[in-house]
Design a protein around this motif. Structure first.
Motif, PDB file in Angstrom:
ATOM      1  N   PHE A 160       0.595  -1.214   0.276  1.00 32.04           N
ATOM      2  CA  PHE A 160      -0.063  -0.031  -0.008  1.00 32.04           C
ATOM      3  C   PHE A 160       0.981   1.311   0.047  1.00 32.04           C
ATOM      4  CE2 PHE A 160      -2.185   3.462   2.394  1.00 32.04           C
ATOM      5  CZ  PHE A 160      -3.074   3.629   1.480  1.00 32.04           C
ATOM      6  N   ILE A 161       1.755   1.359   0.766  1.00 35.67           N
ATOM      7  CA  ILE A 161       2.985   2.566   0.862  1.00 35.67           C
ATOM      8  C   ILE A 161       3.549   2.679  -0.456  1.00 35.67           C
ATOM      9  CG2 ILE A 161       5.017   3.305   2.005  1.00 35.67           C
ATOM     10  CD1 ILE A 161       2.169   3.473   3.529  1.00 35.67           C
ATOM     11  N   GLY A 162       3.945   1.367  -0.893  1.00 34.83           N
ATOM     12  CA  GLY A 162       4.475   1.574  -2.403  1.00 34.83           C
ATOM     13  C   GLY A 162       3.603   2.275  -3.336  1.00 34.83           C
ATOM     14  N   ILE A 163       2.693   1.810  -3.527  1.00 34.36           N
ATOM     15  CA  ILE A 163       1.119   2.191  -4.343  1.00 34.36           C
ATOM     16  C   ILE A 163       1.136   3.557  -4.258  1.00 34.36           C
ATOM     17  CG2 ILE A 163      -0.979   1.945  -5.411  1.00 34.36           C
ATOM     18  CD1 ILE A 163      -0.588  -0.831  -4.619  1.00 34.36           C
ATOM     19  N   TRP A 215       4.232   5.620  -5.357  1.00 35.66           N
ATOM     20  CA  TRP A 215       4.184   5.812  -6.835  1.00 35.66           C
ATOM     21  C   TRP A 215       3.169   6.717  -7.389  1.00 35.66           C
ATOM     22  CZ3 TRP A 215       0.342   3.741 -10.097  1.00 35.66           C
ATOM     23  CH2 TRP A 215       0.768   3.803 -11.683  1.00 35.66           C
ATOM     24  N   ALA A 216       2.072   6.646  -6.964  1.00 33.34           N
ATOM     25  CA  ALA A 216       0.929   7.675  -7.539  1.00 33.34           C
ATOM     26  C   ALA A 216       1.296   9.048  -7.200  1.00 33.34           C
ATOM     27  CB  ALA A 216      -0.440   7.097  -6.616  1.00 33.34           C
ATOM     28  N   PHE A 217       1.912   9.219  -6.013  1.00 35.05           N
ATOM     29  CA  PHE A 217       2.076  10.764  -5.742  1.00 35.05           C
ATOM     30  C   PHE A 217       3.509  11.170  -5.947  1.00 35.05           C
ATOM     31  CE2 PHE A 217      -1.790   9.914  -3.019  1.00 35.05           C
ATOM     32  CZ  PHE A 217      -2.497  10.855  -3.425  1.00 35.05           C
ATOM     33  N   LYS A 261       2.590  12.205 -16.780  1.00 37.12           N
ATOM     34  CA  LYS A 261       1.865  10.877 -17.437  1.00 37.12           C
ATOM     35  C   LYS A 261       0.585  10.982 -16.968  1.00 37.12           C
ATOM     36  CE  LYS A 261       5.307   8.060 -16.157  1.00 37.12           C
ATOM     37  NZ  LYS A 261       5.933   6.738 -16.149  1.00 37.12           N
ATOM     38  N   PHE A 262       0.267  11.120 -15.774  1.00 43.73           N
ATOM     39  CA  PHE A 262      -0.985  11.229 -15.059  1.00 43.73           C
ATOM     40  C   PHE A 262      -1.815  12.331 -15.529  1.00 43.73           C
ATOM     41  CE2 PHE A 262       0.760   8.677 -11.140  1.00 43.73           C
ATOM     42  CZ  PHE A 262       0.483   7.520 -11.922  1.00 43.73           C
ATOM     43  N   ASP A 263      -1.136  13.548 -15.903  1.00 47.39           N
ATOM     44  CA  ASP A 263      -1.954  14.510 -16.238  1.00 47.39           C
ATOM     45  C   ASP A 263      -2.478  14.402 -17.517  1.00 47.39           C
ATOM     46  OD1 ASP A 263      -1.696  16.226 -13.680  1.00 47.39           O
ATOM     47  OD2 ASP A 263       0.247  17.243 -14.549  1.00 47.39           O
ATOM     48  N   GLU A 264      -1.578  13.822 -18.539  1.00 46.65           N
ATOM     49  CA  GLU A 264      -1.778  13.420 -19.899  1.00 46.65           C
ATOM     50  C   GLU A 264      -2.991  12.527 -19.914  1.00 46.65           C
ATOM     51  OE1 GLU A 264       1.432  12.181 -21.778  1.00 46.65           O
ATOM     52  OE2 GLU A 264       2.557  14.174 -21.606  1.00 46.65           O
ATOM     53  N   ALA A 265      -3.063  11.405 -18.969  1.00 52.59           N
ATOM     54  CA  ALA A 265      -3.968  10.544 -18.966  1.00 52.59           C
ATOM     55  C   ALA A 265      -5.329  11.133 -18.553  1.00 52.59           C
ATOM     56  CB  ALA A 265      -3.460   9.308 -18.056  1.00 52.59           C
ATOM     57  N   ALA A 266      -5.444  12.047 -17.651  1.00 50.18           N
ATOM     58  CA  ALA A 266      -6.436  12.593 -16.973  1.00 50.18           C
ATOM     59  C   ALA A 266      -7.290  13.668 -18.281  1.00 50.18           C
ATOM     60  CB  ALA A 266      -6.012  13.707 -15.964  1.00 50.18           C
TER      61      ALA A 266
END
Length: 53
Positions: free
Chosen positions: A18-21, A24-26, A33-38
């Protein structure tokens, strides 16, 4: 090993995953990459508008 130790080890493994995810997410490395996907759903709208013109 009894049931309590196995449960504790499993809980620690799940917590570490959970801490790893969350890390990774933040992570700032993945922000672009996340902004482009959004914005992907809005890319179709721009294509449709250009077809109508």
């Amino acid at each position: 090993m009894d049931q309590g130790i196995i449960g504790s080890i499993f809980t620690i493994i799940v917590f570490v995953c959970f801490i790893g995810i969350v890390w990774w997410a933040f992570s700032s490395r993945n922000k672009q990459k996340f902004d482009e996907a959004a914005n992907l759903p809005f890319a179709d709208e721009e294509k449709e508008k250009s077809k109508e013109d």
